[in-house]
Design an enzyme around this catalytic site. Structure first.
Site, PDB file in Angstrom:
ATOM      1  N   ASP A 199      35.098  60.513  29.372  1.00 51.78           N
ATOM      2  CA  ASP A 199      35.899  61.676  30.142  1.00 51.78           C
ATOM      3  C   ASP A 199      35.633  62.972  29.423  1.00 51.78           C
ATOM      4  O   ASP A 199      36.190  63.266  28.294  1.00 51.78           O
ATOM      5  CB  ASP A 199      37.167  61.242  30.398  1.00 51.78           C
ATOM      6  CG  ASP A 199      37.943  62.343  30.950  1.00 51.78           C
ATOM      7  OD1 ASP A 199      37.620  63.507  31.554  1.00 51.78           O
ATOM      8  OD2 ASP A 199      39.130  62.322  31.343  1.00 51.78           O
ATOM      9  N   HIS A 200      34.566  63.838  30.016  1.00 54.80           N
ATOM     10  CA  HIS A 200      34.173  64.739  29.299  1.00 54.80           C
ATOM     11  C   HIS A 200      35.319  65.633  28.652  1.00 54.80           C
ATOM     12  O   HIS A 200      35.231  66.600  27.787  1.00 54.80           O
ATOM     13  CB  HIS A 200      33.083  65.681  29.958  1.00 54.80           C
ATOM     14  CG  HIS A 200      33.651  66.675  30.876  1.00 54.80           C
ATOM     15  ND1 HIS A 200      33.753  66.111  32.147  1.00 54.80           N
ATOM     16  CD2 HIS A 200      33.930  67.729  31.052  1.00 54.80           C
ATOM     17  CE1 HIS A 200      34.205  66.948  33.078  1.00 54.80           C
ATOM     18  NE2 HIS A 200      34.247  67.975  32.336  1.00 54.80           N
ATOM     19  N   LYS A 204      36.820  68.240  24.872  1.00 58.31           N
ATOM     20  CA  LYS A 204      37.126  69.856  24.662  1.00 58.31           C
ATOM     21  C   LYS A 204      37.778  69.991  23.436  1.00 58.31           C
ATOM     22  O   LYS A 204      38.926  69.154  23.274  1.00 58.31           O
ATOM     23  CB  LYS A 204      37.912  70.134  26.047  1.00 58.31           C
ATOM     24  CG  LYS A 204      36.932  70.379  27.276  1.00 58.31           C
ATOM     25  CD  LYS A 204      37.839  71.031  28.310  1.00 58.31           C
ATOM     26  CE  LYS A 204      37.062  71.185  29.793  1.00 58.31           C
ATOM     27  NZ  LYS A 204      35.884  72.275  29.590  1.00 58.31           N
ATOM     28  N   ASP A 257      40.459  62.910  41.437  1.00 53.26           N
ATOM     29  CA  ASP A 257      39.238  63.935  40.882  1.00 53.26           C
ATOM     30  C   ASP A 257      39.963  64.617  39.393  1.00 53.26           C
ATOM     31  O   ASP A 257      39.119  64.501  38.294  1.00 53.26           O
ATOM     32  CB  ASP A 257      39.037  65.143  41.672  1.00 53.26           C
ATOM     33  CG  ASP A 257      37.918  65.696  40.869  1.00 53.26           C
ATOM     34  OD1 ASP A 257      36.699  65.321  40.420  1.00 53.26           O
ATOM     35  OD2 ASP A 257      37.928  67.226  40.972  1.00 53.26           O
ATOM     36  N   HIS A 262      41.958  63.395  33.583  1.00 49.59           N
ATOM     37  CA  HIS A 262      42.487  64.555  32.884  1.00 49.59           C
ATOM     38  C   HIS A 262      43.552  64.986  32.670  1.00 49.59           C
ATOM     39  O   HIS A 262      44.067  64.768  31.524  1.00 49.59           O
ATOM     40  CB  HIS A 262      41.625  65.846  33.390  1.00 49.59           C
ATOM     41  CG  HIS A 262      40.157  65.654  33.744  1.00 49.59           C
ATOM     42  ND1 HIS A 262      39.519  64.873  33.032  1.00 49.59           N
ATOM     43  CD2 HIS A 262      39.552  66.593  34.570  1.00 49.59           C
ATOM     44  CE1 HIS A 262      38.152  65.053  33.583  1.00 49.59           C
ATOM     45  NE2 HIS A 262      38.059  66.179  34.463  1.00 49.59           N
ATOM     46  N   LYS A 362      42.424  72.994  44.354  1.00 49.09           N
ATOM     47  CA  LYS A 362      41.433  73.917  44.706  1.00 49.09           C
ATOM     48  C   LYS A 362      41.818  75.394  45.470  1.00 49.09           C
ATOM     49  O   LYS A 362      42.934  75.116  46.141  1.00 49.09           O
ATOM     50  CB  LYS A 362      40.318  73.246  45.532  1.00 49.09           C
ATOM     51  CG  LYS A 362      39.604  72.043  44.858  1.00 49.09           C
ATOM     52  CD  LYS A 362      38.639  72.508  44.309  1.00 49.09           C
ATOM     53  CE  LYS A 362      37.874  71.208  43.366  1.00 49.09           C
ATOM     54  NZ  LYS A 362      36.964  71.611  42.255  1.00 49.09           N
ATOM     55  N   LYS A 367      42.423  80.448  38.147  1.00 49.65           N
ATOM     56  CA  LYS A 367      41.888  79.471  37.431  1.00 49.65           C
ATOM     57  C   LYS A 367      42.860  79.344  36.143  1.00 49.65           C
ATOM     58  O   LYS A 367      42.653  80.175  35.247  1.00 49.65           O
ATOM     59  CB  LYS A 367      40.230  79.377  37.290  1.00 49.65           C
ATOM     60  CG  LYS A 367      39.550  78.603  36.233  1.00 49.65           C
ATOM     61  CD  LYS A 367      38.050  79.009  36.139  1.00 49.65           C
ATOM     62  CE  LYS A 367      37.620  77.937  34.957  1.00 49.65           C
ATOM     63  NZ  LYS A 367      37.370  76.682  35.474  1.00 49.65           N
TER      64      LYS A 367
END
Lengths: 510, 351
Positions: A199-200, A204, A257, A262, A362, A367
């Site tokens: 899970d990229h 981070k 998603d 995440h 979304k 952001k």
């Protein structure tokens, strides 16, 4: 060929920032796909540029389209030139790709795996050593079990004198049942220690910093519990729409998603107990404990604990934008949520009674990804008579993106003769305090997989626990005929989300 | 990059410090997004006539820019101090994101300021940050004066013609402060690769059978070669004895538990950039590993006891001298416990 001997420590590693990585052959399934072009191969280049790849490294691409080795190398060269964060050095680029091989084949075709085995053996023979092997599954998820089983059939899951690992991209399943089934099929072929579910997001730097922030500072631990914390808000908001991802997104939705992976991982990082050490399983044990402490809602209670929404047309950045149902590739009658908010509770001694609010969406106003820890108000405000309306409970905000840092809101006296108070911010920005730029998440994770360090990868019981939290919500939303609440693009999300908040809590403005 | 500037002739450290505070306040008042970098103070002492070259090198370190750089330019005959303070900032910060500012001061001073340079610099440092001192043109008295304020001294031991004196001076400084030696950093990729070569369990045992080490270096970079050998000696427990200068190179035998290790430090006239040109390590079992500079990284060659040979490239882009300096600045925030033992061994070898 040399044989393995009993391992003894390498005295040369001390003091080195880049620790040695065993010579590795990396096989990417889905080598011509978007992820490979945009992220994986550019990440490999950057590792090579920095001198971080193993001293000997081989790359094999496997995909369905017919292609010669030279054409594959040319494609990868172009992808690196386009997407690498470092301007490519022509010599490094040439050397990285000069021995890269491409194997065309269907993922269920035994012949393709025989060719992979043969290519791997050739690398070993040419070098006179046995390379570690990593199979990176960067394909559509329906091929994951197929590829894993075919690797098993071809006896590629083990290699004498070397490690074999499999890296599996997300999504890992569509719901609890499919995730369990996928785990079952993967673990029939590979041992859990060989499986790296990526899970990229966990790669981070700012996500890893949550642990550093919590466990390398004394000042936060005394307040990090139900006695002082009123609630926690975790937000992952995007101002963009679904872009060209309609095919994937309309099948997935916001809950799958972002929240299932995440955001629950962020929750686990905030809620976990300090691990006894930092080997992979010690950290993952603590994360799993927290996730398993979350009470999944009963299906019939979902309307009280979860809200979904879908963006309607609106204005973002001064420009009119279409609603979700008007986006290209989205079904006209789609009920897929582009916004999801949950109220969760972690049932353990540290967190009992503290709501964790999660929201993602979304086409929201801004952001931002952040974790806001809202503290309880002071028990008695002595200054109330002097016009202290501005006093707010302290808030600690861990900002993940786009601006990485930590903000603490405090109350301070407004200069003047009267004791008037207003909130002020104490801010810390990573960008002002470190000289190094953060590496791309994929660079870190690929290197970790080569080293065999699974700390930042998701374990099978963790996957199970994550799906168990959201599965009732998915089930309810799939079965209900209730209309999906709409929210204008560029807004704070659907009004209905306010109903999730308890007491005087309010969503932080985006 | 735009900058706000203040300057004054015949000024004082207090005035410089006040100028920093005022520029910072004004820029922040103009746009709250601007925040000063708070990582590192860098104090650089240079000869006035070579100021441009050093300033250019510092400009090019990119993201490894110190937060506050104090450039002391020494001008023969000067008796007063002139100062120029600048605050560099990004032209168009992204909306909502912080914009980092870097502060710089150039102090034009005379030679008589050097012995008490600490009293000039002290009021101008950002408190609570690591302070690094770099004096590329000598001025040892300035460095000695600044030691009480410094956490780190940045130096380049290849810049001294007399290696023995250079390493002696570094050893002396290392008693009092942490040293970042650019000559050591140039050897980092070589150390990493040698470490990686012997890391696979089947090769690790060969470390105890090393019988010969040859280090090829730029003629002026003997200290890099000595530090590299010093690293091997200190990590592997070899006793470092003085090498002998024979014709054009140094050679000798170091004592290891398993026997003698033949060491040879060989100048390479073809090497034009500072640092190492190549390394060959041989073991008693007949294995040999060579690493040499090549396109795209280091060209590696391994020969096994049966005489079979393999060649490959260990990938990595050259950092260049600018990259080395940037790395030196970055290293101020880290600590490498292996440098001091390597330095001690290197000093013994060139004694």
């Amino acid at each position: 060929m040399a044989t393995a001997v009993a391992e003894q420590p390498n005295p040369l590693t001390e003091g080195l920032e880049r620790l040695p990585v065993h010579p590795t052959s990396l096989v990417i399934f889905g080598a011509t796909g978007d992820l490979s072009h945009r992220k994986l191969v550019p990440a490999l280049y950057n590792l090579a540029h920095d001198g971080s790849l193993p001293e000997r490294f081989n790359l094999i691409g496997v995909s369905r389209s017919e292609k010669a080795h030279e054409d594959y190398r040319a494609d990868m060269r172009e992808a690196i030139q386009k997407f690498s964060r470092t301007p490519p050095d022509p010599d490094v680029l040439e050397k990285l790709l000069e021995n890269a091989k491409y194997i065309p084949g269907l993922f269920d075709d035994d012949a393709a795996y025989a060719k992979v085995a043969s290519a791997l053996d050739e690398y070993d023979q040419e070098a006179g050593i046995v390379f570690n092997r990593i199979f990176y599954l960067s394909t559509a998820p329906e091929f994951f079990p197929v590829i894993v089983e075919k690797l098993g059939t071809a006896r590629l899951q083990h290699c004498e004198h070397a490690e074999t690992r499999v890296v599996i991209e997300k999504p890992f399943g569509r719901d609890l049942a499919s995730a369990r089934e996928l785990n079952r099929r993967v673990l029939e072929v590979f041992d859990e220690s060989q499986v790296f579910r990526i899970d990229h997001y966990l790669g981070k730097e700012t996500v890893q910093n949550i642990m550093a922030f919590r466990f390398a500072n004394t000042m936060f631990e005394p307040i990090w519990n139900r006695n002082t914390i009123d609630h926690v808000q975790i937000t992952a908001a995007e101002d963009i729409g679904i872009g060209t991802r309609a095919g994937y997104y309309d099948q997935a939705g916001a809950l799958r998603d972002l929240i299932q992976n995440h955001m629950l991982e962020l929750l686990a990082n905030v809620g976990m107990e300090p691990p006894a050490g930092f080997p992979a399983d010690k950290v993952r044990d603590e994360k799993v404990k927290v996730i398993e402490s979350i009470q999944p809602p009963r299906v019939e209670d979902v309307p009280k604990t979860a809200v979904r929404g879908q963006y309607a047309s609106g204005v973002v950045g001064g420009e009119p934008v279409p609603g979700y149902l008007e986006e290209k590739g989205v079904r006209e009658d789609s009920k897929t949520e582009t916004y999801a908010a949950l109220r969760l509770e972690v049932s353990n001694w540290r967190w009992a009674g503290v709501p964790f609010y999660l929201r993602t969406g979304k086409r929201l106003a801004r952001k931002v990804t952040e974790i806001a820890i809202q503290l309880k108000p002071v028990p008695y405000l002595a200054f109330q008579a002097q016009g202290s309306l501005g006093v707010q409970p302290n808030e600690l905000v861990l900002m993940v993106q786009p601006d990485e840092g930590v903000t603490v809101s405090l109350s301070a006296k407004i200069p003047g003769a009267r004791m008037r108070i207003r909130p002020v911010n104490m801010e810390f920005h990573y960008g002002t305090s470190f000289l190094s730029a953060s590496p791309e998440a994929y660079e870190r994770l690929i290197l970790d997989a080569m080293r065999g360090d699974a700390t930042l990868f998701t374990r099978n019981d963790e996957v199970d626990a994550l799906w168990r939290v959201v599965d009732p919500v998915l089930q309810y939303w799939q079965e209900t005929d209730d209309p999906v609440p709409q929210y204008p693009a560029g807004s704070q999300g659907p009004e209905e989300a306010n109903a999730l908040l308890r007491d005087a809590a309010q969503w932080r403005p985006l | 990059m735009p900058e706000d500037v203040w300057s004054e002739q015949d000024t004082t450290p207090s005035a410089v410090e006040e100028a920093f505070r005022r520029l910072l306040f004004e820029r922040h008042a103009a746009d709250a997004a601007y925040a000063p970098a708070r990582v590192l103070n860098l104090v650089v002492v240079v000869d006035r006539e070579w100021r441009g070259e050093i300033a250019n090198r510092l400009e090019r370190v990119g993201r490894y820019h110190a937060s506050r750089t104090i450039l002391c330019t020494v001008e023969p005959g000067r008796t007063t101090m002139d100062a120029r303070v600048s605050m560099e900032y990004a032209d168009d910060p992204a909306p909502g994101a912080p914009a980092v500012m870097h502060e710089g001061a150039e102090l034009r001073i005379g030679p008589q300021h050097l012995r008490a340079l600490d009293t000039v610099v002290d009021p101008i440092l950002v408190q609570g940050l690591i302070t690094m001192v770099w004096s590329p043109h000598g001025h040892d008295e300035a460095v000695d004066s600044l030691l009480r304020l410094s956490h780190v001294v940045l130096l380049d031991s290849v810049e001294e013609l007399d290696v023995r004196a250079a390493l002696g001076r570094v050893e002396q400084l290392a008693q009092r402060v942490y040293i970042v030696d650019l000559a050591w950093l140039r050897s980092t990729p070589w150390r990493e690769r040698v470490c990686a070569t012997f890391d696979p369990p089947q090769w690790r045992g060969e470390l105890r059978r090393i019988s010969g080490v040859t280090v090829r270096h730029r003629p002026e970079s003997l200290s890099s070669a000595a530090l590299f050998c010093g690293w091997l000696a200190s990590r592997l427990g070899w006793r470092a004895d003085a090498l002998t200068y024979v014709r054009d190179h140094h050679e000798g035998r170091l004592r290891a538990r398993h026997g003698a290790v033949a060491v040879r430090l060989e100048p390479n006239e073809q090497q034009h950039v500072p640092g190492l040109a190549g390394v060959t390590i041989e073991t008693a079992s007949g294995m040999s590993i060579s690493l040499d500079r090549g396109p795209g990284g280091l060209s590696a060659r391994r020969v096994d006891p049966k005489g079979r040979e393999w060649r490959w490239t260990v990938l990595g882009a050259s950092r260049g001298e600018t990259g080395i300096l940037g790395e030196g600045v970055r290293q101020a925030l880290l600590r490498d416990p292996t440098y001091r033992p390597a330095l001690d061994a290197a000093a013994a070898m060139v004694a």
